[in-house]
Design a protein around this motif. Structure first.
Motif, mmCIF file in Angstrom:
data_model
loop_
_atom_site.group_PDB
_atom_site.id
_atom_site.type_symbol
_atom_site.label_atom_id
_atom_site.label_comp_id
_atom_site.label_asym_id
_atom_site.label_seq_id
_atom_site.Cartn_x
_atom_site.Cartn_y
_atom_site.Cartn_z
ATOM 1 N N GLY A 80 56.309 42.478 31.275
ATOM 2 C CA GLY A 80 56.806 41.540 32.265
ATOM 3 C C GLY A 80 57.033 42.002 33.680
ATOM 4 O O GLY A 80 57.349 41.181 34.544
ATOM 5 N N MET A 81 56.892 43.293 34.014
ATOM 6 C CA MET A 81 57.154 43.751 35.377
ATOM 7 C C MET A 81 55.906 43.538 36.235
ATOM 8 O O MET A 81 55.141 44.457 36.525
ATOM 9 C CB MET A 81 57.578 45.216 35.396
ATOM 10 N N ALA A 82 55.686 42.290 36.628
ATOM 11 C CA ALA A 82 54.463 41.921 37.339
ATOM 12 C C ALA A 82 54.659 40.576 38.032
ATOM 13 O O ALA A 82 55.578 39.822 37.720
ATOM 14 C CB ALA A 82 53.287 41.838 36.364
ATOM 15 N N MET A 83 53.781 40.291 38.979
ATOM 16 C CA MET A 83 53.710 38.998 39.656
ATOM 17 C C MET A 83 52.343 38.921 40.320
ATOM 18 O O MET A 83 51.546 39.859 40.233
ATOM 19 C CB MET A 83 54.817 38.857 40.699
ATOM 20 N N ALA A 84 52.048 37.814 40.982
ATOM 21 C CA ALA A 84 50.766 37.657 41.668
ATOM 22 C C ALA A 84 50.989 37.072 43.052
ATOM 23 O O ALA A 84 51.797 36.150 43.224
ATOM 24 C CB ALA A 84 49.825 36.764 40.872
ATOM 25 N N PHE A 85 50.278 37.627 44.039
ATOM 26 C CA PHE A 85 50.264 37.068 45.389
ATOM 27 C C PHE A 85 49.063 36.133 45.527
ATOM 28 O O PHE A 85 47.935 36.506 45.181
ATOM 29 C CB PHE A 85 50.158 38.176 46.440
ATOM 30 N N VAL A 86 49.310 34.947 46.020
ATOM 31 C CA VAL A 86 48.252 33.980 46.279
ATOM 32 C C VAL A 86 48.049 33.936 47.791
ATOM 33 O O VAL A 86 48.865 33.375 48.525
ATOM 34 C CB VAL A 86 48.618 32.581 45.751
ATOM 35 N N TRP B 56 46.013 38.104 43.880
ATOM 36 C CA TRP B 56 46.049 39.553 43.714
ATOM 37 C C TRP B 56 47.271 39.954 42.903
ATOM 38 O O TRP B 56 48.404 39.648 43.260
ATOM 39 C CB TRP B 56 46.059 40.227 45.086
ATOM 40 N N PHE B 57 47.009 40.667 41.817
ATOM 41 C CA PHE B 57 48.069 41.098 40.904
ATOM 42 C C PHE B 57 48.883 42.209 41.555
ATOM 43 O O PHE B 57 48.348 43.083 42.250
ATOM 44 C CB PHE B 57 47.428 41.602 39.616
#
Length: 565
Positions: A528-534, A515-516
């Motif tokens: 670049g202000m982002a990440m992902a939850f696995v 989920w982004f």
């Protein structure tokens, strides 16, 4: 029939069994390019079904939705169903290279999902580059028991208000610049339901304004969406007040205000009573913009018209239109207080045992590792600037246990290397955080204090979260925890992190998949202000990520997401 289809249709059958019969809502989205004329220019834009905004999807809670996307544009495209929880259906979420590869030109893809346990206003949009500037539309979820079951007075009419933005430039070029950390242009104007409004003119010709005809004494439910890619907006109607009743498809304690402060990605439902003297009144959407020393551009505003007894005013443009009193376009305080006054309609069960404490420093810099361009901008979370994977979506890599093959992969650090918002050095990586199924996560979102500050609307896919508190300055873990609302916090999918301040959210990772989590200001997300939850699988079949659909699009050996746009 694949396991994904089995889960999908079993869920649809369960929804039907639990109440009134669920329906199958089916749409076809044809993505293509056409020219539109605004501000003396013809611009080539990418649209769904030739509409701006795109078609509204209307469903009843419990329904199943099927959307056939036919891509006749020259670039790749994906569609994200913003705010739809997609329980155990991550493959349909839509962000490019996170849950799927883009749909290539001259190819089709069908999204299938259920809308269960949600009511109110959400929306859909392209989730690749800046395409959502012109590819977006509302998604309205009505209660299973009908409008008489609203927890507020039944309105006489429901009106959708979509705030958008018009760019007088090629959106593909804008994305490529931003993805390469070169700051792009701001929109030419906001729009209200696709219209720039009479505040904007070119060579003496004013743009058309959105018009809303009302009758004295009637109540209108406005379903308000900020589909803009760049700005937060203050929405006002001269001579009228709003009673906010829902935020991000979650009911809130009715809150009366003369202003709706809506960040990019947010939705609000608000009642407006037509109780002013008969006449014409401006509906104004004005952008909130950062202060100096950040480069100042221009006032961004769109004006619509609310008209009583419209036949009386037809064709008479000499009659005065009442204008609202607007805050200064640099003043972010109305947004801070607006969001601070939102609470849930009913008490909430907020989990108290926190499994993951996270701190995210959100910031940008003007010095980066991409050739030293004079306007080179990089945004980041904890000094890490997000990089999309290039050959396989993160969700596919997670499902097939090949994430370790992504050379740019980086496990999320516990905290920032240093809490120095003047630090310009940054790493570039595909930033992920693994979460155990059903774990409780609390995140402190710290915006950059000081003169170079700005707001950040942070959006989480696949989950809602509790907004526990917000404040100005630096978050103080000893003092600020006392401000937490653990009784009736608002429940949202997009958190407004104020200028010069912080926001705390908490959620349960109860949805397996990838989920982004990203800023919904596209200049920030793309740079670049982002990440992902696995989120790992749970203990049962119902809590295990199913396999991808057989018709799932492949990346086709492309080297970068940029090649699709």
């Amino acid at each position: 029939m694949s396991a994904a289809y089995v889960v999908f249709f079993l869920a649809a059958a369960l929804a039907a069994a639990c109440g009134a019969e669920a329906a199958l809502v089916e749409h076809t989205f044809v993505v293509s390019q056409m020219k539109m004329h605004h501000m003396c220019n013809d611009s080539l834009v990418t649209l769904v079904n030739g509409q701006f905004p795109g078609p509204t999807i209307e469903v009843t809670e419990g329904d199943s939705v099927v959307v056939h996307v036919i891509n006749k544009s020259p670039r790749g495209v994906t569609i994200h169903w913003h705010g739809v929880k997609q329980h155990n259906n991550c493959w349909a979420d839509g962000p490019a290279m996170i849950t799927q590869c883009p749909i290539p030109p001259n190819k089709n893809f069908t999204y299938r999902f259920n809308v269960i346990g949600q009511e109110g206003t959400l929306w859909w949009h392209a989730h690749i580059g800046f395409l959502r500037a012109t590819i977006h539309g509302a998604l309205i979820i009505r209660p299973r028991l009908g409008p008489n079951s609203y927890p507020f007075p039944k309105p006489d009419q429901e009106i959708t208000i979509v705030i958008g933005e018009w760019f007088d430039m090629d959106l593909f070029e804008l994305y490529e610049k931003t993805e390469n950390r070169i700051y792009g242009d701001i929109p030419l104007s906001p729009t209200i339901n696709g219209m720039l409004g009479d505040f904007n003119n070119c060579s003496g010709v004013t743009e058309d304004s959105y018009k809303l005809d009302v009758e004295q004494g009637k109540t209108y439910l406005l379903r308000i969406v900020n589909a803009g890619v760049d700005k937060a907006y203050n929405l006002k109607i001269a001579g009228h007040k709003f009673t906010v009743v829902a935020a991000d498809a979650n009911y809130v304690k009715p809150y009366t205000t003369d202003i709706i402060a809506i960040a990019s990605g947010e939705t609000f439902d608000a009642l407006v009573i037509a109780d002013a003297p008969p006449g014409r009144y401006y509906m104004v959407a004005q952008a909130v913009q950062t202060t100096e020393p950040i480069t100042q551009k221009r006032v961004l505003m769109s004006r619509g018209i609310v008209s009583y007894n419209p036949m009386k005013w037809s064709g008479d443009d000499t009659l005065e239109i009442m204008a609202p009193e607007l805050p200064d376009w640099h003043d972010e305080s109305p947004s801070f207080y607006f969001h601070g006054n939102l609470t849930s309609l009913l008490p909430q069960t907020v989990p108290s045992n926190i499994d993951e404490h996270m701190f995210m420093a959100l910031r940008s810099g003007y010095n980066c590792l991409y050739g030293g361009a004079p306007h080179c901008t990089v945004t980041m979370i904890n000094n890490i600037s997000f990089q999309h994977p290039s050959t396989m979506s993160l969700l596919q890599a997670h499902y097939y246990h090949t994430m370790r093959n992504i050379s740019s992969l980086l496990e999320y650090p516990i905290g920032p290397p240093m809490l120095d918002f003047n630090q310009t050095r940054t790493a570039t990586a595909t930033l992920v955080k693994k979460l155990r199924y059903n774990s409780t996560v609390e995140i402190v979102l710290q915006g950059p204090p000081g003169q170079m500050s700005y707001t950040n609307p942070m959006h989480l896919h696949g989950h809602d979260f509790f907004i526990l508190a917000q404040g100005l300055g630096y978050y103080n873990p000893e003092k600020d925890v006392q401000k937490y609302n653990l009784v009736n916090p608002s429940v949202k999918n997009t958190a407004h992190v104020p200028m010069n301040g912080w926001t705390v959210i908490r959620f349960v990772a109860s949805n397996p998949g990838v989920w982004f989590f990203h800023c919904h200001t596209e200049h920030h997300s793309s740079s670049g202000m982002a990440m992902a939850f696995v989120v790992e699988d749970g203990p049962t079949v119902e809590t295990t990520l199913p396999p991808p659909p057989t018709y799932y699009p492949s990346c086709g050996g492309q080297n970068s997401i940029v090649e699709y746009v």
